[in-house]
Design an enzyme around this catalytic site. Structure first.
Site, short mmCIF file in Angstrom:
data_model
loop_
_atom_site.label_atom_id
_atom_site.label_comp_id
_atom_site.label_asym_id
_atom_site.label_seq_id
_atom_site.Cartn_x
_atom_site.Cartn_y
_atom_site.Cartn_z
CG HIS A 72 -1.76 1.18 1.39
ND1 HIS A 72 -1.57 2.09 2.40
CD2 HIS A 72 -2.81 1.66 0.66
CE1 HIS A 72 -2.45 3.06 2.31
NE2 HIS A 72 -3.21 2.83 1.26
CD GLU A 75 -2.72 2.36 -3.72
OE1 GLU A 75 -3.32 3.46 -3.71
OE2 GLU A 75 -3.05 1.39 -3.02
CG HIS A 76 -0.18 6.15 -0.73
ND1 HIS A 76 -0.73 7.27 -0.16
CD2 HIS A 76 -1.08 5.15 -0.53
CE1 HIS A 76 -1.91 6.97 0.36
NE2 HIS A 76 -2.14 5.68 0.16
CD GLU A 152 -5.17 5.30 3.04
OE1 GLU A 152 -5.84 4.47 2.40
OE2 GLU A 152 -4.05 5.72 2.66
#
Length: 449
Positions: A72, A75-76, A152
């Site tokens: 994740h 991905e950012h 997040e």
């Protein structure tokens, strides 16, 4: 069924073939590049847009405990800049032509995608291939995105209706990677170094593990040519190789002993999920599962909705769902209700599951469950994004692409005996319970089977 071969390709030569011709869409073609990277397209001339996606066969279940959240995190970071483009260049290039880009990480794969007008597909291919293949992962960007991701994670913790599903996964899978948060936790993300992320990137983002899919008004040969040009000279333009095989499904995933996980929060509404290990996505019973899920909690006519909301008014939201992975799955029922009604809601859910496990579904329910499944399949193919996802998932997760007509025929072929046999097996399994609300851990005993 169009079985996809993962055999080795000839050095320096791409191999192309027609996979499917769908009367509800267009012609699907598949090319395997010498590097092992696969390109699938569906040409739909009636559309004026194209959805383009790069799918990588790596997700949170591929991480060690100390790496939790690295997929994740990556991905950012891939949107933060390449050797050719800054983060602003990436976003501005697509937005200047009215397009959109995004990405998401799951437990078994990561996807980066763009949707643009058909005339702007060359731009989208160049930008998306650049960010996936040639990200610089600058140290400053790692620190910036670390803060974003921690926010997040905190935001997710403030959404009890989302958090409770993660708690159930932890209750069922325990320390197995499938039981972890896709985002990782503050404890794993905070110390994660650029070197760790870069190592994961170089080891996992390889051509044989990548599927590129596009759907809309396009020409397959043009897409392949543009992809090869965009990847030329990058790490994804490597030595000849075969596409990676499907994720193995032979190893049985060890699950935890059924129990309860309670997160105390002073919420106005309690969020509860009752669930158990399900079946994997390659299990032949997956079509029967889709029908069974619809009957139990797949819509407003489902048993759970009718009994708990319509007849008794105990919950605003109640539904069932099934998650499927290569080698296992998860079946669960969610309800959101007033804290004082939790015991009654759980009693009714367990009673309904036991009833279906013991006596099966009616013919009317079977027909309705099939109709819902077929309608969902077809209606989900009404835009280029869904078409693109269908191509990629067929290749990456199943190793084949079922034509829509065959897919509908498989649903039609589901019998009451198949659904009832699955219900007797699945719904009689010991259940775990996850709860978020104003409770303590000892407010709930181990959930009975």
């Amino acid at each position: 069924m169009s079985r996809v071969s993962s055999g080795r390709v000839s050095s320096g030569r791409a191999v192309t073939r027609v996979v499917d011709s769908d009367p509800l869409g267009g012609t699907v073609r598949r090319t395997v590049l010498p590097s092992g990277l696969r390109v699938l397209t569906e040409a739909i001339p009636a559309m004026r847009s194209v959805s383009f996606g790069i799918w990588v066969a790596v997700g949170s279940r591929d991480e060690t405990g100390s790496q939790a959240g690295v997929s994740h995190f990556l991905e950012h970071l891939l949107f933060k800049g390449t050797r050719k483009r800054s983060a602003l260049d990436i976003s501005a290039a697509i937005e200047a032509v009215g397009g959109e880009t995004n990405a998401f990480t799951t437990k078994e794969y990561t996807c980066y995608y763009a949707r643009v007008l058909d005339q702007d597909l060359p731009l989208a291919i160049d930008v998306m291939c650049d960010l996936v293949a040639d990200s610089v992962l600058a140290a400053a960007d790692v620190e910036t995105e670390r803060g974003v991701i921690l926010e997040e994670i905190a935001m997710h913790d403030d959404e009890p209706g989302d958090e409770v599903h993660d708690l159930l996964a932890r209750a069922v899978y325990g320390d197995h990677p499938l039981g972890r948060l896709i985002s990782g936790t503050e404890e794993t993300v905070s110390p994660m170094s650029r070197r760790q992320i870069q190592s994961f990137y170089r080891r996992r983002y390889t051509a044989p593990s990548i599927v590129i899919a596009a759907a809309g008004n396009l020409d397959h040969a043009d897409v392949v040519k543009l992809v090869r040009q965009a990847l030329a000279g990058t790490s994804l333009d490597g030595e000849p190789a075969a596409p990676a095989p499907l994720r193995p499904a032979g190893t049985r995933v060890r699950t935890s002993r059924p129990g309860s996980v309670v997160e105390h929060k002073e919420t106005e509404q309690a969020h509860v999920v009752l669930g158990c290990p399900g079946i994997g996505r390659l299990d032949d019973r997956r079509f029967a599962l889709g029908v069974l899920n619809n009957v139990l909690g797949g819509g407003m006519s489902s048993r759970l909705f009718q009994e708990i909301r319509e007849r008794r008014g105990l919950a605003y939201s109640v539904y069932s769902y099934a998650s499927q992975y290569a080698d296992t799955g998860l079946f669960a029922v969610y309800a959101g209700c007033a804290p004082g009604k939790v015991d009654e809601v759980l009693q009714l859910v367990r009673a309904e599951l036991a009833e279906v496990a013991a006596h099966g579904v009616t013919e009317a329910e079977l027909a309705r469950g099939k109709g819902m499944a077929k309608g969902s399949y077809v209606l989900n193919l009404e835009d280029t994004g869904s078409r693109m996802s269908r191509l990629a998932k067929g290749e990456l997760l199943f190793g084949d692409l079922l034509p829509v007509d065959e897919l509908l025929a498989r649903v039609d072929a589901v019998s009451a005996d198949e659904v009832n046999a699955l219900a007797a097996d699945l719904l009689a399994r010991p259940m775990s319970l996850a709860v978020v609300g104003p409770f303590d851990g000892d407010d709930f005993s181990i959930a009975p089977g």
